[in-house]
Design a protein around this motif. Structure first.
Motif, mmCIF file in Angstrom:
data_model
loop_
_atom_site.group_PDB
_atom_site.id
_atom_site.type_symbol
_atom_site.label_atom_id
_atom_site.label_comp_id
_atom_site.label_asym_id
_atom_site.label_seq_id
_atom_site.Cartn_x
_atom_site.Cartn_y
_atom_site.Cartn_z
ATOM 1 N N UNK A 1 0.830 -1.204 0.000
ATOM 2 C CA UNK A 1 0.000 0.000 0.000
ATOM 3 C C UNK A 1 0.869 1.260 0.000
ATOM 4 N N UNK A 2 1.953 1.225 0.759
ATOM 5 C CA UNK A 2 2.868 2.367 0.819
ATOM 6 C C UNK A 2 3.520 2.615 -0.534
ATOM 7 N N UNK B 1 9.870 -4.415 -0.055
ATOM 8 C CA UNK B 1 9.848 -4.705 1.386
ATOM 9 C C UNK B 1 11.259 -4.872 1.928
ATOM 10 N N UNK B 2 12.104 -5.583 1.203
ATOM 11 C CA UNK B 2 13.467 -5.805 1.660
ATOM 12 C C UNK B 2 14.226 -4.486 1.803
ATOM 13 N N UNK B 3 14.006 -3.564 0.867
ATOM 14 C CA UNK B 3 14.643 -2.248 0.974
ATOM 15 C C UNK B 3 14.186 -1.543 2.247
ATOM 16 N N UNK B 4 12.892 -1.476 2.445
ATOM 17 C CA UNK B 4 12.350 -0.747 3.587
ATOM 18 C C UNK B 4 12.724 -1.398 4.913
ATOM 19 N N UNK B 5 12.725 -2.721 4.948
ATOM 20 C CA UNK B 5 13.020 -3.416 6.200
ATOM 21 C C UNK B 5 14.502 -3.343 6.546
ATOM 22 N N UNK B 6 15.380 -3.485 5.551
ATOM 23 C CA UNK B 6 16.809 -3.367 5.861
ATOM 24 C C UNK B 6 17.175 -1.925 6.197
ATOM 25 N N UNK C 1 15.491 6.739 7.886
ATOM 26 C CA UNK C 1 14.156 7.326 7.764
ATOM 27 C C UNK C 1 13.392 6.624 6.632
ATOM 28 N N UNK C 2 12.184 6.122 6.914
ATOM 29 C CA UNK C 2 11.409 5.418 5.871
ATOM 30 C C UNK C 2 11.156 6.255 4.625
ATOM 31 N N UNK C 3 11.053 7.575 4.776
ATOM 32 C CA UNK C 3 10.816 8.431 3.613
ATOM 33 C C UNK C 3 12.020 8.444 2.674
ATOM 34 N N UNK C 4 13.218 8.333 3.247
ATOM 35 C CA UNK C 4 14.419 8.209 2.412
ATOM 36 C C UNK C 4 14.425 6.858 1.704
ATOM 37 N N UNK C 5 14.066 5.826 2.423
ATOM 38 C CA UNK C 5 14.133 4.465 1.885
ATOM 39 C C UNK C 5 13.045 4.190 0.851
ATOM 40 N N UNK C 6 11.974 4.971 0.880
ATOM 41 C CA UNK C 6 10.873 4.726 -0.057
ATOM 42 C C UNK C 6 11.336 4.862 -1.505
ATOM 43 N N UNK D 1 22.320 2.633 2.247
ATOM 44 C CA UNK D 1 21.795 3.921 2.703
ATOM 45 C C UNK D 1 22.522 4.399 3.961
ATOM 46 N N UNK D 2 22.886 3.454 4.814
ATOM 47 C CA UNK D 2 23.571 3.778 6.069
ATOM 48 C C UNK D 2 25.086 3.788 5.909
ATOM 49 N N UNK D 3 25.570 3.491 4.708
ATOM 50 C CA UNK D 3 27.007 3.372 4.445
ATOM 51 C C UNK D 3 27.646 2.376 5.418
ATOM 52 N N UNK D 4 26.961 1.238 5.575
ATOM 53 C CA UNK D 4 27.384 0.191 6.499
ATOM 54 C C UNK D 4 27.822 -1.048 5.716
ATOM 55 N N UNK D 5 28.286 -2.055 6.430
ATOM 56 C CA UNK D 5 28.738 -3.313 5.829
ATOM 57 C C UNK D 5 27.553 -4.043 5.193
#
Length: 288
Positions: free
Chosen positions: A11-12, A46-51, A58-63, A192-196
């Motif tokens: 829905x999102x 979903x995988x993008x938003x959940x990770x 911020x979910x708005x960035x991940x959308x 997005x977090x510049x993480x491993x």
């Protein structure tokens, strides 16, 4: 339940696409883009938003990258359904784009959705330039001749081959055709977090293969009304699949083992990764 979370994600994402396309002209190519990005499991998004949530993004960035991967996935399906590829008339229980419109429109719809995927991954709202560049570059690699397109090309070549593919060859093919975009989606939160990204890469590689094995199983055990597309085509075409090589029970067992491998890869995240573990279990329990 995980399916409820998946529906919320759907829905999102749909609201995001609706808002985006509201600013586009009402032409057949745009109508086709809306049509092709509507519905589906939305697992990649979903995988993008959940990770991203796992990494405190911020979910708005991940959308935006979530919509990007869904756009690339939709493009791949539109082109895959064309008469020159798999020649399918049904997708998600509805007429495919080239059936509803025509082949030329479907080709352009796919082209436009591919371009849109890169645009969305590089939107200013996504983050600093380094993050946006990394997302766009890695998405290009996952989508092209080092990833999904390579897998598609190997699949076409296999249809013309006189000797069926071996298990290792099918595995390599599917790691591109299906797995590459799933890996990108799962890695997106870390990017997005510049993480491993390594733990999520290990998770997604096992997940993507389990997903494809489940597809092969559904092609044998499912029905078109439930699956939403034609079934039994692999057997008719004489294609080697995980089921044809491992047997139905062997393929199901292998998929279960891969899900366990995927879940084990998430141990570094502790209890925070429970939703991702549920996603892995969903992959082999789905009916479509």
């Amino acid at each position: 339940m995980f399916r409820d979370e998946l529906r919320k994600t759907g829905a999102t994402l749909q609201a995001g696409f609706d808002a985006l396309f509201a600013g586009y002209p009402d032409l057949p190519v745009v109508q086709g883009m809306r049509y092709a990005t509507h519905g589906g499991k939305r697992l990649r998004g979903y995988l993008v938003l959940e990770t991203a949530r796992l990494h405190g993004i911020d979910p708005q960035r991940a959308l935006w990258p979530a919509m990007a991967i869904e756009s690339i996935h939709a493009y791949s399906l539109v082109h895959d359904d064309l008469p020159c590829m798999d020649d399918d008339a049904l997708r998600r229980g509805l007429p495919t784009v080239h059936v509803k419109w025509d082949e030329g429109t479907a080709l352009l719809v796919g082209d436009a959705l591919q371009a849109l995927g890169f645009e969305l991954s590089a939107r200013p709202e996504v983050g600093v330039p380094e993050v946006r560049a990394d997302l766009a570059l890695s998405l290009a690699r996952a989508s092209g001749a080092q990833g999904m397109v390579l897998g598609q090309a190997l699949d076409i070549a296999a249809e013309c081959a006189t000797i069926p593919l071996t298990l290792s060859e099918i595995t390599a093919l599917q790691q591109g055709k299906t797995g590459a975009l799933i890996v990108w989606a799962a890695e997106a939160g870390a990017r997005l977090a510049q993480a491993d990204t390594r733990p999520l890469q290990d998770y997604a590689q096992a997940l993507g293969l389990a997903f494809q094995i489940a597809d092969d199983v559904l092609d044998v055990t499912g029905d078109a009304a439930t699956v939403g597309k034609a079934v039994g085509k692999d057997a008719v075409a004489g294609k080697a699949t995980f089921v044809s090589l491992l047997g139905l029970e062997g393929a199901q067992k292998r998929a279960t083992e891969l899900v366990e491998t995927a879940c084990d890869a998430l141990s570094v995240y502790g209890n925070g990764a429970e939703n991702l573990k549920q996603a892995a279990r969903f992959v082999i329990s789905r009916q479509s």
